[in-house]
Design a protein around this motif. Structure first.
Motif, PDB file in Angstrom:
ATOM      1  N   HIS A 159     -13.624  -3.055  -0.716  1.00 26.25           N
ATOM      2  CA  HIS A 159     -13.431  -3.351   0.707  1.00 26.25           C
ATOM      3  C   HIS A 159     -11.969  -3.699   1.030  1.00 26.25           C
ATOM      4  CE1 HIS A 159     -17.974  -4.464   1.235  1.00 26.25           C
ATOM      5  NE2 HIS A 159     -17.771  -3.228   0.817  1.00 26.25           N
ATOM      6  N   ASP A 160     -11.056  -3.003   0.361  1.00 28.04           N
ATOM      7  CA  ASP A 160      -9.629  -3.227   0.597  1.00 28.04           C
ATOM      8  C   ASP A 160      -9.212  -2.410   1.821  1.00 28.04           C
ATOM      9  OD1 ASP A 160      -6.973  -3.771   0.469  1.00 28.04           O
ATOM     10  OD2 ASP A 160      -6.691  -3.150  -1.605  1.00 28.04           O
ATOM     11  N   ALA A 161      -9.314  -3.005   3.012  1.00 25.00           N
ATOM     12  CA  ALA A 161      -9.133  -2.282   4.267  1.00 25.00           C
ATOM     13  C   ALA A 161      -7.767  -1.601   4.400  1.00 25.00           C
ATOM     14  CB  ALA A 161      -9.375  -3.227   5.444  1.00 25.00           C
ATOM     15  N   PRO A 162      -6.652  -2.273   4.151  1.00 25.62           N
ATOM     16  CA  PRO A 162      -5.360  -1.584   4.293  1.00 25.62           C
ATOM     17  C   PRO A 162      -5.223  -0.368   3.381  1.00 25.62           C
ATOM     18  CG  PRO A 162      -5.052  -3.959   4.181  1.00 25.62           C
ATOM     19  CD  PRO A 162      -6.479  -3.701   3.831  1.00 25.62           C
ATOM     20  N   ALA A 163      -5.745  -0.476   2.157  1.00 20.41           N
ATOM     21  CA  ALA A 163      -5.655   0.649   1.228  1.00 20.41           C
ATOM     22  C   ALA A 163      -6.512   1.816   1.711  1.00 20.41           C
ATOM     23  CB  ALA A 163      -6.085   0.212  -0.168  1.00 20.41           C
ATOM     24  N   VAL A 164      -7.693   1.530   2.226  1.00 20.72           N
ATOM     25  CA  VAL A 164      -8.562   2.590   2.753  1.00 20.72           C
ATOM     26  C   VAL A 164      -7.870   3.320   3.902  1.00 20.72           C
ATOM     27  CG1 VAL A 164     -10.740   3.089   3.915  1.00 20.72           C
ATOM     28  CG2 VAL A 164     -10.692   1.452   2.037  1.00 20.72           C
ATOM     29  N   GLN A 165      -7.330   2.568   4.858  1.00 21.89           N
ATOM     30  CA  GLN A 165      -6.631   3.180   5.981  1.00 21.89           C
ATOM     31  C   GLN A 165      -5.453   4.023   5.503  1.00 21.89           C
ATOM     32  OE1 GLN A 165      -6.724  -0.728   8.549  1.00 21.89           O
ATOM     33  NE2 GLN A 165      -5.989   0.946   9.839  1.00 21.89           N
ATOM     34  N   GLY A 166      -4.701   3.502   4.553  1.00 24.24           N
ATOM     35  CA  GLY A 166      -3.528   4.226   4.065  1.00 24.24           C
ATOM     36  C   GLY A 166      -3.888   5.546   3.415  1.00 24.24           C
ATOM     37  N   VAL A 167      -4.919   5.534   2.562  1.00 22.02           N
ATOM     38  CA  VAL A 167      -5.330   6.768   1.882  1.00 22.02           C
ATOM     39  C   VAL A 167      -5.816   7.801   2.892  1.00 22.02           C
ATOM     40  CG1 VAL A 167      -6.989   7.765   0.278  1.00 22.02           C
ATOM     41  CG2 VAL A 167      -5.888   5.602  -0.276  1.00 22.02           C
ATOM     42  N   VAL A 168      -6.617   7.368   3.862  1.00 19.92           N
ATOM     43  CA  VAL A 168      -7.145   8.299   4.864  1.00 19.92           C
ATOM     44  C   VAL A 168      -6.016   8.935   5.656  1.00 19.92           C
ATOM     45  CG1 VAL A 168      -8.503   8.472   6.978  1.00 19.92           C
ATOM     46  CG2 VAL A 168      -9.378   7.162   5.041  1.00 19.92           C
ATOM     47  N   VAL A 169      -5.052   8.136   6.073  1.00 20.87           N
ATOM     48  CA  VAL A 169      -3.946   8.667   6.875  1.00 20.87           C
ATOM     49  C   VAL A 169      -3.087   9.626   6.055  1.00 20.87           C
ATOM     50  CG1 VAL A 169      -1.806   8.039   8.057  1.00 20.87           C
ATOM     51  CG2 VAL A 169      -3.877   6.726   8.465  1.00 20.87           C
TER      52      VAL A 169
ATOM     53  N   VAL B 237       0.838  -1.201   0.000  1.00 24.33           N
ATOM     54  CA  VAL B 237       0.000   0.000   0.000  1.00 24.33           C
ATOM     55  C   VAL B 237       0.872   1.250   0.000  1.00 24.33           C
ATOM     56  CG1 VAL B 237      -1.704   1.315   1.330  1.00 24.33           C
ATOM     57  CG2 VAL B 237      -1.927  -1.167   1.134  1.00 24.33           C
ATOM     58  N   SER B 238       1.952   1.229   0.747  1.00 22.19           N
ATOM     59  CA  SER B 238       2.855   2.384   0.809  1.00 22.19           C
ATOM     60  C   SER B 238       3.434   2.702  -0.566  1.00 22.19           C
ATOM     61  CB  SER B 238       3.990   2.124   1.795  1.00 22.19           C
ATOM     62  OG  SER B 238       3.491   1.897   3.091  1.00 22.19           O
ATOM     63  N   ALA B 239       3.894   1.671  -1.276  1.00 20.81           N
ATOM     64  CA  ALA B 239       4.470   1.878  -2.604  1.00 20.81           C
ATOM     65  C   ALA B 239       3.421   2.387  -3.590  1.00 20.81           C
ATOM     66  CB  ALA B 239       5.091   0.579  -3.114  1.00 20.81           C
ATOM     67  N   ASP B 240       2.225   1.828  -3.503  1.00 22.74           N
ATOM     68  CA  ASP B 240       1.156   2.249  -4.408  1.00 22.74           C
ATOM     69  C   ASP B 240       0.774   3.707  -4.172  1.00 22.74           C
ATOM     70  OD1 ASP B 240      -0.894   1.832  -6.399  1.00 22.74           O
ATOM     71  OD2 ASP B 240      -2.338   1.796  -4.756  1.00 22.74           O
ATOM     72  N   LEU B 241       0.614   4.085  -2.905  1.00 22.79           N
ATOM     73  CA  LEU B 241       0.243   5.468  -2.597  1.00 22.79           C
ATOM     74  C   LEU B 241       1.386   6.430  -2.895  1.00 22.79           C
ATOM     75  CD1 LEU B 241      -1.795   5.068   0.718  1.00 22.79           C
ATOM     76  CD2 LEU B 241      -2.604   5.117  -1.641  1.00 22.79           C
ATOM     77  N   ALA B 242       2.623   5.978  -2.721  1.00 24.97           N
ATOM     78  CA  ALA B 242       3.767   6.829  -3.045  1.00 24.97           C
ATOM     79  C   ALA B 242       3.809   7.166  -4.533  1.00 24.97           C
ATOM     80  CB  ALA B 242       5.062   6.142  -2.622  1.00 24.97           C
ATOM     81  N   SER B 243       3.361   6.235  -5.368  1.00 20.95           N
ATOM     82  CA  SER B 243       3.316   6.506  -6.802  1.00 20.95           C
ATOM     83  C   SER B 243       2.120   7.370  -7.189  1.00 20.95           C
ATOM     84  CB  SER B 243       3.271   5.190  -7.583  1.00 20.95           C
ATOM     85  OG  SER B 243       2.046   4.496  -7.346  1.00 20.95           O
ATOM     86  N   ARG B 244       1.063   7.320  -6.378  1.00 16.45           N
ATOM     87  CA  ARG B 244      -0.141   8.088  -6.682  1.00 16.45           C
ATOM     88  C   ARG B 244      -0.114   9.499  -6.084  1.00 16.45           C
ATOM     89  NH1 ARG B 244      -4.603   5.114  -8.401  1.00 16.45           N
ATOM     90  NH2 ARG B 244      -4.293   2.864  -8.504  1.00 16.45           N
ATOM     91  N   LEU B 245       0.598   9.674  -4.977  1.00 19.14           N
ATOM     92  CA  LEU B 245       0.615  10.975  -4.291  1.00 19.14           C
ATOM     93  C   LEU B 245       1.101  12.107  -5.188  1.00 19.14           C
ATOM     94  CD1 LEU B 245       0.194  12.575  -1.693  1.00 19.14           C
ATOM     95  CD2 LEU B 245       2.509  11.905  -0.976  1.00 19.14           C
ATOM     96  N   PRO B 246       2.176  11.937  -5.983  1.00 24.58           N
ATOM     97  CA  PRO B 246       2.594  13.048  -6.853  1.00 24.58           C
ATOM     98  C   PRO B 246       1.532  13.471  -7.863  1.00 24.58           C
ATOM     99  CG  PRO B 246       4.343  11.420  -6.665  1.00 24.58           C
ATOM    100  CD  PRO B 246       3.127  10.808  -6.053  1.00 24.58           C
ATOM    101  N   VAL B 247       0.695  12.538  -8.285  1.00 22.18           N
ATOM    102  CA  VAL B 247      -0.357  12.875  -9.256  1.00 22.18           C
ATOM    103  C   VAL B 247      -1.369  13.821  -8.625  1.00 22.18           C
ATOM    104  CG1 VAL B 247      -2.125  11.948 -10.789  1.00 22.18           C
ATOM    105  CG2 VAL B 247      -0.052  10.625 -10.342  1.00 22.18           C
ATOM    106  N   THR B 248      -1.906  13.412  -7.468  1.00 21.17           N
ATOM    107  CA  THR B 248      -2.898  14.257  -6.795  1.00 21.17           C
ATOM    108  C   THR B 248      -2.284  15.568  -6.326  1.00 21.17           C
ATOM    109  OG1 THR B 248      -4.103  12.289  -6.060  1.00 21.17           O
ATOM    110  CG2 THR B 248      -4.546  14.331  -4.891  1.00 21.17           C
ATOM    111  N   ALA B 249      -1.052  15.505  -5.805  1.00 21.85           N
ATOM    112  CA  ALA B 249      -0.386  16.726  -5.354  1.00 21.85           C
ATOM    113  C   ALA B 249      -0.157  17.695  -6.511  1.00 21.85           C
ATOM    114  CB  ALA B 249       0.934  16.381  -4.681  1.00 21.85           C
ATOM    115  N   SER B 250       0.220  17.168  -7.670  1.00 19.62           N
ATOM    116  CA  SER B 250       0.424  18.029  -8.845  1.00 19.62           C
ATOM    117  C   SER B 250      -0.879  18.675  -9.285  1.00 19.62           C
ATOM    118  CB  SER B 250       1.020  17.210  -9.993  1.00 19.62           C
ATOM    119  OG  SER B 250       2.271  16.676  -9.648  1.00 19.62           O
ATOM    120  N   LEU B 251      -1.951  17.877  -9.298  1.00 18.46           N
ATOM    121  CA  LEU B 251      -3.256  18.429  -9.665  1.00 18.46           C
ATOM    122  C   LEU B 251      -3.681  19.531  -8.704  1.00 18.46           C
ATOM    123  CD1 LEU B 251      -5.330  15.242 -10.604  1.00 18.46           C
ATOM    124  CD2 LEU B 251      -4.611  17.066 -12.136  1.00 18.46           C
ATOM    125  N   ALA B 252      -3.606  19.237  -7.388  1.00 20.16           N
ATOM    126  CA  ALA B 252      -4.063  20.199  -6.389  1.00 20.16           C
ATOM    127  C   ALA B 252      -3.197  21.449  -6.376  1.00 20.16           C
ATOM    128  CB  ALA B 252      -4.080  19.541  -5.008  1.00 20.16           C
TER     129      ALA B 252
END
Length: 313
Positions: free
Chosen positions: A276-286, A87-102
């Motif tokens: 219902h991917d619980a670890p991914a939900v928790q990771g995104v929220v945090v 989950v950490s690796a997946d969100l690390a790759s996605r964070l720059p996309v959302t951050a760039s947009l915002a």
């Protein structure tokens, strides 16, 4: 100042901890279990129980939470129940996309909004009414409709920008900028209108202050009165509005990411909740909470710096 920063940091950490607890409890309130989600509907109860036992799903909730928290502090947010990815690796790759947009949409909306708001406040008259009407129109336009219109005009009809997709900056800076253009403009339309209204109201209030009249009486150049003294006086609510704009865009970019097929956090949270991917939900929220808390902390520091009364306190 050091005491102020220390207090705010402690409050920020407490906020993240509270949100982490709430996210953990909400995830456990979701229907199903990790074993059932990862193995699918056709799995036997014995296999599901075995996976749940291996993942510690049957342990007491406090023990599960502190185990997860210890791993999260070290940068490990768990493994996805759907595809087995980190989950950490997946969100690390996605964070720059959302951050760039915002960030891109916030900067563009701030530039356009401040320019329109200052012009409306300073010029007044017919121009003020025209800008007010234009801003009101922008506020009323749904972001999804604006995005579809821009895709039709600038991607389908003229091929100026790509309609969908995202190119990482390290692959090609030029293609990265082009892939962000349409979603950033789409998100900036409503934000620019909001900041324009805030800037106009703040500038009108600033221009009525006693020290501004004194500066006019002393033959201070008009540009200096407007863009140094008046704009600085009006900057507190404007800066707050820009920060809120970034927070809203960072947490509400799902529509733009879905419309333009951008692999960001908004797309991740929609997918993880629906599966219902619980670890991914928790990771995104945090991760989202940490970003929002950090922006609020920067806003408080900027407010204290810009306001002489707060700076002296």
């Amino acid at each position: 100042m050091a005491l102020f920063i220390t207090k705010r940091l402690l409050m920020a950490l407490a906020t993240v901890l509270v949100v982490a607890v709430l996210a953990f409890l909400l995830v456990h309130a979701m229907p199903g279990s990790p074993g059932a989600v990862s193995l699918g509907a056709g799995a036997s109860q014995e296999a599901i129980d075995e996976v749940n036992q291996r993942l510690g799903w049957n342990d007491p909730l406090p023990a599960q939470f502190f185990t997860w928290l210890g791993s999260a502090v070290q940068g490990d947010l768990g493994i996805s129940l759907i595809d087995g990815r980190s989950v950490s690796a997946d969100l690390a790759s996605r964070l720059p996309v959302t951050a760039s947009l915002a960030a891109g949409a916030t900067i563009l909306s701030a530039v356009l909004g401040i320019a329109l708001g200052v012009t409306a406040a300073v010029r007044g008259g017919v121009l003020d009414q025209a800008i007010g009407g234009f801003v009101g129109l922008l506020v009323a336009l749904p972001a999804f409709w604006v995005g579809v219109l821009f895709v039709y005009l600038f991607a389908v009809q003229s091929s100026i920008f790509p309609a969908t997709g995202y190119v990482p900056f390290e692959v090609s800076p030029q293609d990265w900028a082009l892939s962000l253009a349409l979603p950033v403009i789409t998100l900036a339309v409503g934000g620019a209108a909001f900041i324009a209204r805030q800037t106009r109201a703040s500038m009108l209030e600033a221009l009525q202050q006693e020290h501004i009249r004194t500066l006019r009486a002393t033959a201070t150049p008009n540009w200096k009165i407007l863009y140094v003294h008046a704009l600085r006086y009006a900057s507190l609510p404007i800066v707050a509005g820009i920060a809120l704009q970034f927070i809203g865009l960072f947490g509400g970019s799902v529509i733009a990411e879905q419309l333009f097929a951008m692999p960001g956090l908004g797309q991740a949270v929609q997918t993880s909740v629906s599966t219902h991917d619980a670890p991914a939900v928790q990771g995104v929220v945090v991760i989202a909470t940490v970003v929002v808390v950090a922006v609020n902390l920067v806003l408080e520091l900027a407010t204290k710096f810009l306001d002489p009364k707060l700076r002296a306190s």
